[in-house]
Design an enzyme around this catalytic site. Sequence first.
Site, short mmCIF file in Angstrom:
data_model
loop_
_atom_site.label_atom_id
_atom_site.label_comp_id
_atom_site.label_asym_id
_atom_site.label_seq_id
_atom_site.Cartn_x
_atom_site.Cartn_y
_atom_site.Cartn_z
N SER A 143 35.52 32.52 36.53
CA SER A 143 35.36 31.42 37.14
C SER A 143 35.70 31.18 37.52
CB SER A 143 34.73 30.56 36.05
OG SER A 143 35.05 29.12 36.39
N TYR A 159 37.56 26.04 28.26
CA TYR A 159 36.93 27.39 28.68
C TYR A 159 37.76 27.92 29.73
CZ TYR A 159 33.35 28.83 31.91
OH TYR A 159 32.85 29.38 32.59
N LYS A 163 39.15 31.59 31.28
CA LYS A 163 38.94 32.20 32.27
C LYS A 163 39.87 32.87 33.61
CE LYS A 163 34.55 32.21 31.62
NZ LYS A 163 33.31 34.00 32.02
N1 LIG Z 1 26.71 28.92 35.77
C1 LIG Z 1 27.81 28.12 36.53
O1 LIG Z 1 28.26 27.37 37.28
C2 LIG Z 1 29.28 29.72 36.01
C3 LIG Z 1 30.61 29.28 36.81
C4 LIG Z 1 31.64 30.39 36.84
C5 LIG Z 1 31.37 31.04 35.64
N2 LIG Z 1 30.24 31.32 35.19
C6 LIG Z 1 30.37 32.19 34.08
O2 LIG Z 1 29.21 33.21 34.61
C7 LIG Z 1 28.77 33.89 33.77
C8 LIG Z 1 27.38 33.71 32.71
O3 LIG Z 1 26.67 32.49 32.97
P1 LIG Z 1 25.13 31.62 33.26
O4 LIG Z 1 25.69 30.18 33.77
O5 LIG Z 1 24.84 32.88 33.72
O6 LIG Z 1 24.88 31.32 31.44
P2 LIG Z 1 23.34 30.98 31.32
O7 LIG Z 1 22.67 30.31 32.35
O8 LIG Z 1 23.80 29.95 30.30
O9 LIG Z 1 23.25 32.71 30.42
C9 LIG Z 1 24.04 33.32 29.45
C10 LIG Z 1 23.49 34.50 29.00
O10 LIG Z 1 23.92 34.93 28.26
C11 LIG Z 1 23.55 35.39 26.85
N3 LIG Z 1 24.53 34.82 25.54
C12 LIG Z 1 25.28 33.57 26.33
N4 LIG Z 1 26.00 33.81 24.30
C13 LIG Z 1 26.50 35.38 24.12
C14 LIG Z 1 27.03 36.41 23.61
N5 LIG Z 1 27.66 36.00 22.72
N6 LIG Z 1 26.89 37.64 23.59
C15 LIG Z 1 26.36 38.47 24.04
N7 LIG Z 1 25.27 37.75 25.39
C16 LIG Z 1 25.13 35.81 25.56
C17 LIG Z 1 22.22 34.53 26.53
O11 LIG Z 1 21.40 34.98 26.19
P3 LIG Z 1 21.30 34.76 24.55
O12 LIG Z 1 21.40 33.50 23.77
O13 LIG Z 1 19.54 35.81 24.60
O14 LIG Z 1 23.05 35.05 24.00
C18 LIG Z 1 21.72 34.87 29.00
O15 LIG Z 1 21.24 35.27 29.23
C19 LIG Z 1 29.80 33.53 32.06
O16 LIG Z 1 30.37 34.26 32.13
C20 LIG Z 1 30.04 32.08 32.86
O17 LIG Z 1 31.02 31.86 32.22
C21 LIG Z 1 29.11 30.52 35.00
#
Ligand SMILES: NC(=O)c1ccc[n+]([C@@H]2O[C@H](COP(=O)([O-])OP(=O)(O)OC[C@H]3O[C@@H](n4cnc5c(N)ncnc54)[C@H](OP(=O)(O)O)[C@@H]3O)[C@@H](O)[C@H]2O)c1
Length: 253
Positions: A143, A159, A163
Amino acid sequence: MGKLTGKVAIVTASSYGIGLSIAERLAEDGAKVMISSRKQQNVDKALQTLKNKGLTVSGVVCHVAKKEHRQKLIEQTVNEYGGIDLLVSNAAVNPIFGPMLNSTEDAWDKIFEVNVKSTFFLIKEIVPYMEKRGGGSMVIVSSASGYIPIVGSKFTGAYSTSKTALFGMAKAVARQLARMNIRVNCIAPGLIKTKFSEILAEHEGEEIIKVMPLKRFGEPSECAGIVSFLLSADASYITGETVGVTGGISSRL
Ligand SMILES: NC(=O)c1ccc[n+]([C@@H]2O[C@H](COP(=O)([O-])OP(=O)(O)OC[C@H]3O[C@@H](n4cnc5c(N)ncnc54)[C@H](OP(=O)(O)O)[C@@H]3O)[C@@H](O)[C@H]2O)c1
């Protein structure tokens, strides 16, 4: 023929959000993709969506912090598709919000267990399968907050710190895995429109957009193409690197 044709990919946390978008793109680029997340109904829904688009995907429940789930993920992939060439480690949690000094030891344990330790052990457990294929490629989803901690009221330094650790992990593990013809890179997304970023977007979105050169949040699909590139032979001389996907926010330590 797509640039990942013939390859088998595992994507963690891929039933919605950035992970689902990555899984879709890898499959569009020719890979056979094993999707996974904690909840069966989410996996089933994602599988339906991707299969309706004619993509070659399968799915399994995997909470990345559970060793037996990771083993099942690997076993099922090998049984169904015959091996593993590509890994996207995308799972992360942020169970607490607020000033860093308010964070508890339990929260630190959970954040580091899911975001950092599980990433390392999944990599370690998959390496023997990539070795059998003569090499492989991995991408860790870190991130931009690993570079610039989000200091508003809705995110925590724990968090962000986890990262930052992933940048270091990619560099460290890439050095050892290079001799096995396995590359490891990171992406560092900025603010991407998903469920995960909803609270931040609601409360501090306008402030954050002001400092973004591109003046908008990113879409999950805008993370997917760069992951496919890093996994592919087009990136054959890139390892241990992190690519910012931030709409122009500065992304260096
Ligand atoms: N969105 C942003 O702005 C952003 C920015 C920087 C980095 N990121 C990174 O991008 C990645 C994905 O984030 P996102 O924004 O796509 O999140 P999201 O929309 O909340 O999606 C989360 C996904 O993770 C699964 N999940 C959650 N906890 C889990 C676990 N312990 N084991 C396996 N699966 C799990 C969820 O499904 P279930 O509920 O079925 O487990 C879902 O498929 C993360 O690493 C996050 O830190 C996101």
